[in-house]
Design a protein around this motif. Structure first.
Motif, PDB file in Angstrom:
ATOM      1  N   ARG A  77       0.740  -3.673   0.865  1.00 11.26           N
ATOM      2  CA  ARG A  77       1.997  -2.695   1.356  1.00 11.26           C
ATOM      3  C   ARG A  77       1.653  -1.377   0.487  1.00 11.26           C
ATOM      4  N   ARG A  78       1.468  -1.483  -0.690  1.00 13.07           N
ATOM      5  CA  ARG A  78       1.384  -0.116  -1.543  1.00 13.07           C
ATOM      6  C   ARG A  78       0.048   0.531  -1.092  1.00 13.07           C
ATOM      7  N   LEU A  79      -1.099  -0.183  -0.759  1.00 11.12           N
ATOM      8  CA  LEU A  79      -2.268   0.502  -0.135  1.00 11.12           C
ATOM      9  C   LEU A  79      -2.019   1.280   1.177  1.00 11.12           C
ATOM     10  N   GLY A  80      -0.957   0.550   1.866  1.00  9.80           N
ATOM     11  CA  GLY A  80      -0.435   1.218   3.139  1.00  9.80           C
ATOM     12  C   GLY A  80       0.169   2.661   2.743  1.00  9.80           C
ATOM     13  N   LEU A  81       0.681   3.019   1.514  1.00  7.30           N
ATOM     14  CA  LEU A  81       1.317   4.249   1.290  1.00  7.30           C
ATOM     15  C   LEU A  81       0.496   5.137   0.672  1.00  7.30           C
ATOM     16  N   PHE A  82      -0.723   4.680   0.363  1.00  4.72           N
ATOM     17  CA  PHE A  82      -1.598   5.516  -0.245  1.00  4.72           C
ATOM     18  C   PHE A  82      -2.120   6.624   0.651  1.00  4.72           C
ATOM     19  N   PRO A  83      -2.428   7.579   0.062  1.00  2.27           N
ATOM     20  CA  PRO A  83      -2.620   8.958   1.356  1.00  2.27           C
ATOM     21  C   PRO A  83      -4.045   9.206   1.324  1.00  2.27           C
ATOM     22  N   GLY A  84      -4.917   8.355   0.380  1.00  4.24           N
ATOM     23  CA  GLY A  84      -6.228   8.676   0.846  1.00  4.24           C
ATOM     24  C   GLY A  84      -7.190   7.796   1.585  1.00  4.24           C
ATOM     25  N   VAL A  85      -8.282   7.814   1.435  1.00  2.00           N
ATOM     26  CA  VAL A  85      -9.276   7.163   2.350  1.00  2.00           C
ATOM     27  C   VAL A  85      -9.830   5.882   1.928  1.00  2.00           C
ATOM     28  N   ASP A  86     -10.603   6.191   0.762  1.00  2.00           N
ATOM     29  CA  ASP A  86     -11.542   4.953   0.087  1.00  2.00           C
ATOM     30  C   ASP A  86     -10.702   4.596  -1.086  1.00  2.00           C
ATOM     31  N   ILE A  87     -10.714   3.072  -1.256  1.00  2.00           N
ATOM     32  CA  ILE A  87     -10.122   2.316  -2.048  1.00  2.00           C
ATOM     33  C   ILE A  87     -11.018   1.687  -2.996  1.00  2.00           C
ATOM     34  N   SER A  88     -10.791   1.670  -4.406  1.00  2.00           N
ATOM     35  CA  SER A  88     -11.642   1.121  -5.233  1.00  2.00           C
ATOM     36  C   SER A  88     -10.855   0.393  -6.142  1.00  2.00           C
ATOM     37  N   ALA A  89     -11.288  -0.578  -7.145  1.00  2.00           N
ATOM     38  CA  ALA A  89     -10.135  -1.008  -8.087  1.00  2.00           C
ATOM     39  C   ALA A  89      -9.452  -0.174  -8.910  1.00  2.00           C
ATOM     40  N   TRP A 116     -18.040  11.636 -10.398  1.00  2.00           N
ATOM     41  CA  TRP A 116     -16.425  11.132  -9.968  1.00  2.00           C
ATOM     42  C   TRP A 116     -16.033  11.917  -8.955  1.00  2.00           C
ATOM     43  N   CYS A 117     -16.216  13.282  -8.831  1.00  2.00           N
ATOM     44  CA  CYS A 117     -15.418  14.145  -7.775  1.00  2.00           C
ATOM     45  C   CYS A 117     -16.354  13.761  -6.607  1.00  2.00           C
ATOM     46  N   ASP A 118     -17.467  13.343  -6.443  1.00  2.00           N
ATOM     47  CA  ASP A 118     -18.205  12.876  -5.406  1.00  2.00           C
ATOM     48  C   ASP A 118     -17.626  11.628  -4.833  1.00  2.00           C
ATOM     49  N   ASP A 119     -17.366  10.745  -5.606  1.00  2.00           N
ATOM     50  CA  ASP A 119     -16.638   9.307  -5.189  1.00  2.00           C
ATOM     51  C   ASP A 119     -15.215   9.524  -4.694  1.00  2.00           C
ATOM     52  N   GLN A 120     -14.544  10.560  -5.352  1.00  2.00           N
ATOM     53  CA  GLN A 120     -13.271  10.632  -4.921  1.00  2.00           C
ATOM     54  C   GLN A 120     -12.924  11.714  -4.100  1.00  2.00           C
ATOM     55  N   ARG A 121     -13.840  12.417  -3.544  1.00  2.00           N
ATOM     56  CA  ARG A 121     -13.763  13.694  -2.681  1.00  2.00           C
ATOM     57  C   ARG A 121     -12.784  13.381  -1.450  1.00  2.00           C
ATOM     58  N   ALA A 122     -12.938  12.403  -0.517  1.00  2.00           N
ATOM     59  CA  ALA A 122     -12.212  12.257   0.457  1.00  2.00           C
ATOM     60  C   ALA A 122     -10.700  11.841   0.208  1.00  2.00           C
ATOM     61  N   ASN A 123     -10.641  11.122  -0.869  1.00  2.00           N
ATOM     62  CA  ASN A 123      -9.104  10.935  -1.379  1.00  2.00           C
ATOM     63  C   ASN A 123      -8.703  12.286  -1.888  1.00  2.00           C
ATOM     64  N   LEU A 124      -9.284  12.951  -2.708  1.00  2.00           N
ATOM     65  CA  LEU A 124      -8.523  14.046  -3.342  1.00  2.00           C
ATOM     66  C   LEU A 124      -8.035  15.040  -2.127  1.00  2.00           C
ATOM     67  N   LEU A 125      -9.076  15.450  -1.181  1.00  2.00           N
ATOM     68  CA  LEU A 125      -8.764  16.466  -0.149  1.00  2.00           C
ATOM     69  C   LEU A 125      -7.692  15.900   0.555  1.00  2.00           C
ATOM     70  N   ALA A 126      -7.794  14.359   1.018  1.00  2.00           N
ATOM     71  CA  ALA A 126      -6.426  14.118   1.729  1.00  2.00           C
ATOM     72  C   ALA A 126      -5.173  14.059   1.115  1.00  2.00           C
ATOM     73  N   THR A 127      -5.157  13.777  -0.273  1.00  2.00           N
ATOM     74  CA  THR A 127      -4.357  13.866  -1.070  1.00  2.00           C
ATOM     75  C   THR A 127      -3.460  15.268  -1.184  1.00  2.00           C
ATOM     76  N   ALA A 128      -4.219  16.266  -1.200  1.00  2.00           N
ATOM     77  CA  ALA A 128      -3.731  17.513  -1.211  1.00  2.00           C
ATOM     78  C   ALA A 128      -2.918  17.911   0.158  1.00  2.00           C
ATOM     79  N   HIS A 129      -3.617  17.728   1.218  1.00  2.00           N
ATOM     80  CA  HIS A 129      -3.074  17.893   2.624  1.00  2.00           C
ATOM     81  C   HIS A 129      -1.676  17.052   2.457  1.00  2.00           C
ATOM     82  N   HIS A 130      -1.793  15.767   2.133  1.00  2.00           N
ATOM     83  CA  HIS A 130      -0.397  14.739   2.258  1.00  2.00           C
ATOM     84  C   HIS A 130       0.666  15.412   1.683  1.00  2.00           C
ATOM     85  N   ALA A 131       0.195  15.920   0.135  1.00  2.00           N
ATOM     86  CA  ALA A 131       1.277  16.504  -0.776  1.00  2.00           C
ATOM     87  C   ALA A 131       1.928  17.602  -0.223  1.00  2.00           C
ATOM     88  N   TYR A 132       1.094  18.557   0.392  1.00  2.00           N
ATOM     89  CA  TYR A 132       1.818  19.513   1.278  1.00  2.00           C
ATOM     90  C   TYR A 132       2.649  19.206   2.447  1.00  2.00           C
TER      91      TYR A 132
END
Length: 951
Positions: A540-552, A662-678
């Motif tokens: 359920r919580r992953l369903g609320l996640f605004p990013g794309v790539d999921i890791s532990a 770290w930034c390479d790994d999370q790039r898609a998540n970070l960009l999606a999060t910024a747009h989702h936050a707006y």
């Protein structure tokens, strides 16, 4: 453009071959072609291009090779190689890639009669020009080639079965003789040759072929020929006519009547298959191989068993039944079927209940069925021991659900479907797992063409592609959508696809009139309810996640739990096919499962829990980005953050390589999060996260995504009414425009930023705007104005003390050196560059050092000392070799080195250096080269003629 790997690697643009470069560059492209339309992660490319022994600079070399391949294959939107997260993907239609076209043509022949299918299969085989991936060394390519060769052999075997069925035994005997000489241990080919020779009356040739086969089997493997081959040998010893029974289209023909009489009774329990079945050619070939001959290396006494696994709605049962119906004549003693209801709301059927039904179908009176499970299972195995039967077990809950239902002998075969991966069955019983994914674009279009009559017109194809995307490529969803369109033929395909894609309740729109068995929500819900409470909560919580790539670590942040525990939970979700694991430790949702998880998260997590989850995730992104920014641009003023929430763990990023990774790994998540936050009104995160990411993003290749990110940051700051934040966002946006070569747009953006920063009293941000305006004037050839802007920027940046923004101040000092050089003040440029290089700094700045060394070298050259210039350029190249990003500085150093070598009379070295520089410039915006040409001209160097630039 056509990509060919069925033979040596070849790319053609029309009739002309494309030059592909050296061996490693060809290996890289071959790997992308072999996995076309799928993302190949960078680490996998590195391992396979260098055959598990990569150099330390392998990542950078891969990126450089991708740039060269893009240059060779096409630019911009026309380039077929796209960056996708931490990997690359070759985008191509099936018709452009020969191995996909081969599979498509083979699949198109499935439902045709022999007269129509044979020419289609021969057309498919004509695509082969030689051994697949010929000339490419390494274990990875050997494995890929073996898989492709297996597909070719399966199509050949199918072709010859059809040819024999049509009575063309004399015509194909010669072809089969050559193939058997190449593949003497391939039982099905040998049996086809023996059948052709038997029916042609060539008994002596057939017996000799059998003798060679038996001898080779004995010498190489210590085995005897199969019972079917032995039966053919016995037939060849008799002067009898060919059998009158009609051979099976798809099964291996023995050429003689079955030696085992059919059982009585002969149960035929299969439900009907779908009237329209498309695609799945590779999976059908695997089922043919596994269930006809067993898994390679399997015990000859083991029952061949295939496990079809995949998410709900992916078509597991449909595939199993389709294969079972195709292969009826392979199982003369009958076919058993059971719906195990392993993922049903009513609960799974008991193995004993299923066994009782099977035993009754096999003629055992009800009163004689043992009451104990193990005794009933033993009786079942005894009855099937000498029979050739197919057992289809649909919707298994787990390994223990099906173990009592497995036959014991090798004459039977078992097909199992499950949402579980059934790892225990694979490990212990040697079952072969057949993973099933969504439809390929070609399969989806084929279904629409068959059901709706969608034609080949481009507009219809595009509408079909949009509908397939809206259905997440899931066969059940696409089938429901096609049925809805067929029931209402007045609806326009394109309009329906757009309506479905934009629907706020896409799962509701994909319902099949109250039929729970055809409901996506119901199907997903069964998988969800089978999870334990902890796994359900994470889902359920992953369903609320605004990013794309999921890791532990991501899952741990969202659930406020330990990383180790989340790894186990992610494994459970993957086993249940509620998540996919495209690369090790990286998970993603299927599109429609993401919608389902979001529904559950919104419904079952309280508003307070949802708010806390997003705040925690935003804090995790911001604090990690802040840490990375301090490492990547030490001394640069960063936006302020409050303390992280209690218990939030922020990883230590100790060096630029670790921070970049770290930034390479999370790039898609970070960009999606910024747009989702707006979108959600979290404006502090929406402007601060892009601001913190500047230190990373400005090092990477310019992307249009940076424009959208910058605009989001500016819009969020404007909504907050924060002038300083707006100026900050405009500075970052202007930098993106400049990196993309849009210099006029960058100047206007920096001018707006300077005015807002001045009005806000933010000297640091105003100083940055002035520095960037200096860069604009430098790149447009107004060097005196550039120098003035850099000086004004330094005044602002140091007005509040030397530590305000030392990084940007150093950037201004560094930029003044080439400005002096282009104003003809060579000695001043040399002295200034030397002073800035010697200036004490807490941490060296590699890109700035490269720029200073390049300027120092050019100044020495201009002052008549080209031999000293060579040393400075080589120092600059040594520094740049350790950097991630900043290719322009390396190109400038190589160009200057070319000029110095020419001045020293070393023409060959000069040409080599220039060629290397030009390759890098070809991947950069045009102003990077044009801004360096005046320096080269001042040194008396005219670059050699080269091919036209791509940009």
């Amino acid at each position: 453009m056509e990509f060919r790997i069925l033979g040596s690697l070849e790319v053609r643009a029309g009739a002309a071959p494309v030059r592909l470069g050296g061996r490693r560059q060809r290996s890289l492209l071959a790997m992308l072609v072999a996995h076309s339309n799928r993302t190949v992660p960078l680490p996998r490319l590195v391992d396979e291009v260098w055959d598990q022994d990569p150099p330390a600079t392998a990542d950078r070399q891969i990126r450089n090779m991708v740039g060269l391949l893009r240059r060779a294959l096409g630019t911009g939107p026309a380039s077929p190689i796209v960056t996708d997260g931490a990997g690359y993907r070759l985008v191509a239609d099936d018709a452009q890639v020969d191995h996909r076209l081969f599979a498509s043509r083979a699949a198109a022949a499935e439902d045709l009669d022999a007269a129509q299918a044979v020419p289609r299969l021969r057309e498919a085989l004509e695509l082969w020009r030689g051994p697949a991936l010929d000339g490419l060394p390494g274990l990875a390519f050997a494995a890929l080639a073996a898989g492709l060769e297996e597909q070719r052999m399966a199509v050949l075997e199918r072709l010859y079965e059809l040819e024999l069925e049509a009575g063309r035994h004399r015509e194909v005997a010669a072809e089969l003789t050559g193939l058997v000489a190449d593949f003497p241990l391939r039982d099905r080919l040998v049996r086809q040759l023996l059948t052709a020779l038997h029916r042609s009356g060539r008994h002596s040739d057939g017996l000799e072929a059998y003798r060679r086969h038996a001898s080779r089997l004995s010498e190489d493997l210590g085995l005897d020929p199969t019972p079917e081959a032995q039966a053919l040998q016995r037939a060849l010893l008799l002067p009898c006519p060919a059998p009158t029974a009609r051979p099976d289209r798809t099964a291996p023909s023995t050429g003689v009547a079955p030696t085992v009489p059919p059982a009585d009774p002969r149960p035929e329990q299969l439900p009907s298959g779908l009237s329209v079945f498309v695609g799945r050619a590779p999976e059908l070939l695997v089922l043919d191989r596994v269930l006809t001959t067993g898994e390679p290396g399997a015990r000859p006494t083991a029952t061949p068993c295939a496990v079809i696994t995949g998410a709900a709605g992916v078509g597991k049962s449909v595939l199993a039944l389709h294969w079972a119906h195709l292969t009826r004549e392979r199982f003369p003693d009958g076919r058993l079927f059971a719906d195990l209801r392993g993922w049903s709301a009513a609960g799974p059927r008991s193995p004993h209940g299923v066994l009782a039904a099977f035993l009754r179908a096999l003629g055992v009176p009800a009163e004689s069925i043992p009451a104990q499970l193990d005794e009933a299972s033993a009786l079942y195995r005894s009855l099937l021991a000498e029979r050739r039967m197919l057992v289809v077990l649909d919707d298994a809950a787990g390994p223990e659900h099906v173990r009592p239902l497995l036959p014991g002998g090798s004459g039977c075969a078992v097909v199992i479907t499950s949402r579980d991966r059934l790892t225990g069955l694979v490990a212990r019983e040697g079952a072969h797992r057949v993973g099933l994914d969504g439809f390929t674009p070609a399969e989806g279009q084929s279904l629409l063409a068959r059901v709706l009559g969608v034609g080949a017109a481009e507009a219809q194809r595009q509408a079909g592609a949009r509908l397939l995307d809206a259905c997440g490529h899931l066969p059940l969803a696409l089938g429901i959508a096609a049925a809805q369109l067929r029931d209402r033929p007045q609806r326009d395909l394109a309009a329906f696809a757009d309506e479905l894609a934009s629907s706020t309740d896409r799962l509701g729109a994909l319902e099949a009139g109250g039929d729970d068995r055809s409901s996506l929500r119901s199907a997903f819900g069964l998988s969800y309810r089978a999870l334990d409470p902890a796994a359900r909560r994470l889902f359920r919580r992953l369903g609320l996640f605004p990013g794309v790539d999921i890791s532990a670590p991501v899952a741990a942040t969202l659930s406020a739990a330990a990383v180790d525990g989340c790894e186990r939970l992610l494994g459970r979700l993957t086993t249940a096919h509620l998540l996919a694991e495209p690369s090790l430790g990286r998970y993603r949702f299927h599109d429609l499962l993401k919608l389902f998880a979001a529904e559950l998260g919104t419904r079952e997590e309280s508003p307070e829990e949802q708010r806390e989850l997003l705040e925690r995730w935003h804090a995790w992104c911001l604090h990690h980005a802040h840490t990375a920014a301090r490492v990547l641009t030490p001394g640069r003023r960063q936006v302020p953050l409050g303390p992280p929430p209690e218990g939030l763990r922020v990883a230590d990023l100790t060096g630029p390589e670790q921070a970049t990774r770290w930034c390479d790994d999370q790039r898609a998540n970070l960009l999606a999060t910024a747009h989702h936050a707006y979108e959600r009104g979290h404006d502090e995160t929406a402007w601060k996260l892009p601001a913190l990411l500047w230190s990373y993003l400005h090092r990477t290749s310019p992307q249009t995504e940076g424009v959208a990110l910058g605009r989001t940051a500016v819009a969020a700051a404007r909504r907050l009414g924060d002038l300083s934040a707006q100026a900050h966002g405009l500075n970052d946006l202007g930098h993106v425009w400049g990196a993309l070569g849009e210099l006029t747009l960058s100047r206007r953006t920096f001018q707006r930023a300077r005015v807002l920063a001045h009005d806000a009293g933010d000297r640091c941000t105003e100083g940055r705007a002035l520095a960037y305006l200096g860069a604009y004037h430098y790149f447009t050839g107004r060097y005196a104005d550039a120098g003035e802007y850099y000086e004004r920027a330094l005044d602002r940046l140091t007005a509040d003390g030397p530590e305000t923004d030392d990084w940007t101040a150093d950037l201004c000092r560094t930029s003044l050196a080439p400005t002096y050089l282009l104003l003809g003040r060579y000695q001043e440029a040399s002295d200034h560059a030397s002073r800035v290089l010697a200036r004490p700094r807490a941490q060296r700045n590699g890109p700035m050092d490269c720029s200073l060394l390049n300027t120092l070298a050019a100044a020495q050259h201009a002052l008549g000392r080209p031999e000293e210039a060579v040393g400075h350029y080589e120092r600059s190249l040594a520094v740049s070799s350790r950097l991630t990003g900043y290719p322009a500085q390396r190109a400038h150093a190589l160009a200057g080195l070319a000029a110095a070598h020419r001045a020293l009379g070393c023409e060959q070295r000069s040409r080599q250096a220039w060629d290397s520089a030009h390759e890098i410039y070809a991947e950069l915006p045009a102003h990077q080269l044009t801004s360096n040409l005046p320096i080269l001209a001042a040194l008396g160097f005219a670059p050699p003629a080269t091919t036209d630039r791509r940009r």
